[in-house]
Write a protein that holds these residues in place. Structure first.
Motif, mmCIF file in Angstrom:
data_model
loop_
_atom_site.group_PDB
_atom_site.id
_atom_site.type_symbol
_atom_site.label_atom_id
_atom_site.label_comp_id
_atom_site.label_asym_id
_atom_site.label_seq_id
_atom_site.Cartn_x
_atom_site.Cartn_y
_atom_site.Cartn_z
ATOM 1 N N ALA A 1 1.186 -13.682 1.075
ATOM 2 C CA ALA A 1 -0.250 -13.408 0.978
ATOM 3 C C ALA A 1 -0.801 -12.997 2.343
ATOM 4 N N GLU A 2 -0.342 -13.652 3.400
ATOM 5 C CA GLU A 2 -0.782 -13.284 4.753
ATOM 6 C C GLU A 2 -0.308 -11.872 5.109
ATOM 7 N N GLN A 3 0.940 -11.544 4.763
ATOM 8 C CA GLN A 3 1.438 -10.186 5.013
ATOM 9 C C GLN A 3 0.613 -9.151 4.256
ATOM 10 N N ILE A 4 0.258 -9.452 3.035
ATOM 11 C CA ILE A 4 -0.538 -8.522 2.228
ATOM 12 C C ILE A 4 -1.902 -8.319 2.867
ATOM 13 N N SER B 1 -0.158 4.431 6.950
ATOM 14 C CA SER B 1 0.216 4.286 5.545
ATOM 15 C C SER B 1 0.916 2.952 5.315
ATOM 16 N N VAL B 2 1.033 2.583 4.040
ATOM 17 C CA VAL B 2 1.741 1.357 3.677
ATOM 18 C C VAL B 2 3.195 1.459 4.128
ATOM 19 N N VAL B 3 3.786 2.633 3.963
ATOM 20 C CA VAL B 3 5.183 2.843 4.360
ATOM 21 C C VAL B 3 5.344 2.615 5.864
ATOM 22 N N ASP B 4 4.428 3.155 6.665
ATOM 23 C CA ASP B 4 4.497 2.967 8.121
ATOM 24 C C ASP B 4 4.316 1.499 8.493
ATOM 25 N N TRP B 5 3.350 0.832 7.825
ATOM 26 C CA TRP B 5 3.124 -0.581 8.106
ATOM 27 C C TRP B 5 4.367 -1.391 7.768
ATOM 28 N N CYS B 6 4.964 -1.119 6.613
ATOM 29 C CA CYS B 6 6.167 -1.846 6.195
ATOM 30 C C CYS B 6 7.308 -1.630 7.193
ATOM 31 N N ALA B 7 7.489 -0.391 7.627
ATOM 32 C CA ALA B 7 8.559 -0.094 8.581
ATOM 33 C C ALA B 7 8.349 -0.854 9.891
ATOM 34 N N SER B 8 7.098 -0.960 10.328
ATOM 35 C CA SER B 8 6.836 -1.663 11.584
ATOM 36 C C SER B 8 6.962 -3.183 11.446
ATOM 37 N N HIS B 9 6.978 -3.691 10.204
ATOM 38 C CA HIS B 9 7.110 -5.125 9.966
ATOM 39 C C HIS B 9 8.459 -5.501 9.363
ATOM 40 N N GLY B 10 9.362 -4.535 9.289
ATOM 41 C CA GLY B 10 10.732 -4.815 8.872
ATOM 42 C C GLY B 10 10.923 -5.119 7.396
ATOM 43 N N ILE B 11 10.053 -4.587 6.540
ATOM 44 C CA ILE B 11 10.254 -4.748 5.100
ATOM 45 C C ILE B 11 10.189 -3.387 4.431
ATOM 46 N N THR B 12 10.787 -3.291 3.271
ATOM 47 C CA THR B 12 10.744 -2.021 2.546
ATOM 48 C C THR B 12 9.449 -1.945 1.746
ATOM 49 N N LYS B 13 9.081 -0.724 1.382
ATOM 50 C CA LYS B 13 7.894 -0.527 0.562
ATOM 51 C C LYS B 13 8.058 -1.247 -0.779
ATOM 52 N N ALA B 14 9.243 -1.149 -1.368
ATOM 53 C CA ALA B 14 9.507 -1.801 -2.656
ATOM 54 C C ALA B 14 9.347 -3.315 -2.530
ATOM 55 N N ASN B 15 9.819 -3.880 -1.419
ATOM 56 C CA ASN B 15 9.700 -5.323 -1.206
ATOM 57 C C ASN B 15 8.241 -5.718 -1.034
ATOM 58 N N TYR B 16 7.477 -4.898 -0.315
ATOM 59 C CA TYR B 16 6.048 -5.175 -0.141
ATOM 60 C C TYR B 16 5.359 -5.220 -1.499
ATOM 61 N N TYR B 17 5.606 -4.224 -2.347
ATOM 62 C CA TYR B 17 4.934 -4.178 -3.650
ATOM 63 C C TYR B 17 5.430 -5.295 -4.576
ATOM 64 N N TYR B 18 6.675 -5.710 -4.428
ATOM 65 C CA TYR B 18 7.166 -6.867 -5.184
ATOM 66 C C TYR B 18 6.373 -8.112 -4.781
#
Length: 123
Positions: A17-20, A31-48
């Motif tokens: 929840a904090e990451q979201i 973008s969400v993709v750029d944010w995810c890359a800078s935080h070491g998670i995949t876009k699919a993992n973020y949306y999961y």
């Protein structure tokens, strides 16, 4: 599930929840993709994670909470305004008698209902 497993799941959901929240408050233009890359998670993992946190929140809503609260507003209070291209925020701007509120999907319904009730009662 034993209490240790439940505590671990609760902890993980709080982290997610904090990451979201962090992702939703990312800098403009990122973008969400750029944010995810800078935080070491995949876009699919973020949306999961987003889906799981939303699911748990919905499961924990009290059953008596209305899904949507409708506040009656007379048509004389509503008028159409021309939209200028400078406002790029997603959502809906509601303006009644010179008072405006910008409504998005995250705007709490009780807040919007209270604002509209005050305007209606002022009539």
């Amino acid at each position: 599930m034993n209490s240790a497993t439940t505590a671990a799941v609760q902890y993980r959901l709080k982290e997610w929840a904090e990451q979201i929240r962090e992702c939703q408050n990312r800098p403009a233009g990122m973008s969400v993709v750029d944010w995810c890359a800078s935080h070491g998670i995949t876009k699919a993992n973020y949306y999961y994670r987003l889906r799981r946190v939303r699911q748990v929140c919905l499961e924990n809503l009290p059953p008596e909470t209305p899904v949507q609260q409708i506040v009656p507003v007379t048509s004389c209070l509503l008028h159409q305004e021309t939209q200028d291209d400078t406002d790029t925020r997603p959502g809906l701007s509601v303006s009644v008698n010179g008072l405006s509120i910008h409504v998005t999907e995250s705007t709490p319904m009780p807040l919007l209902a209270a604002v509209l009730k005050v305007v209606r009662d002022a009539q």
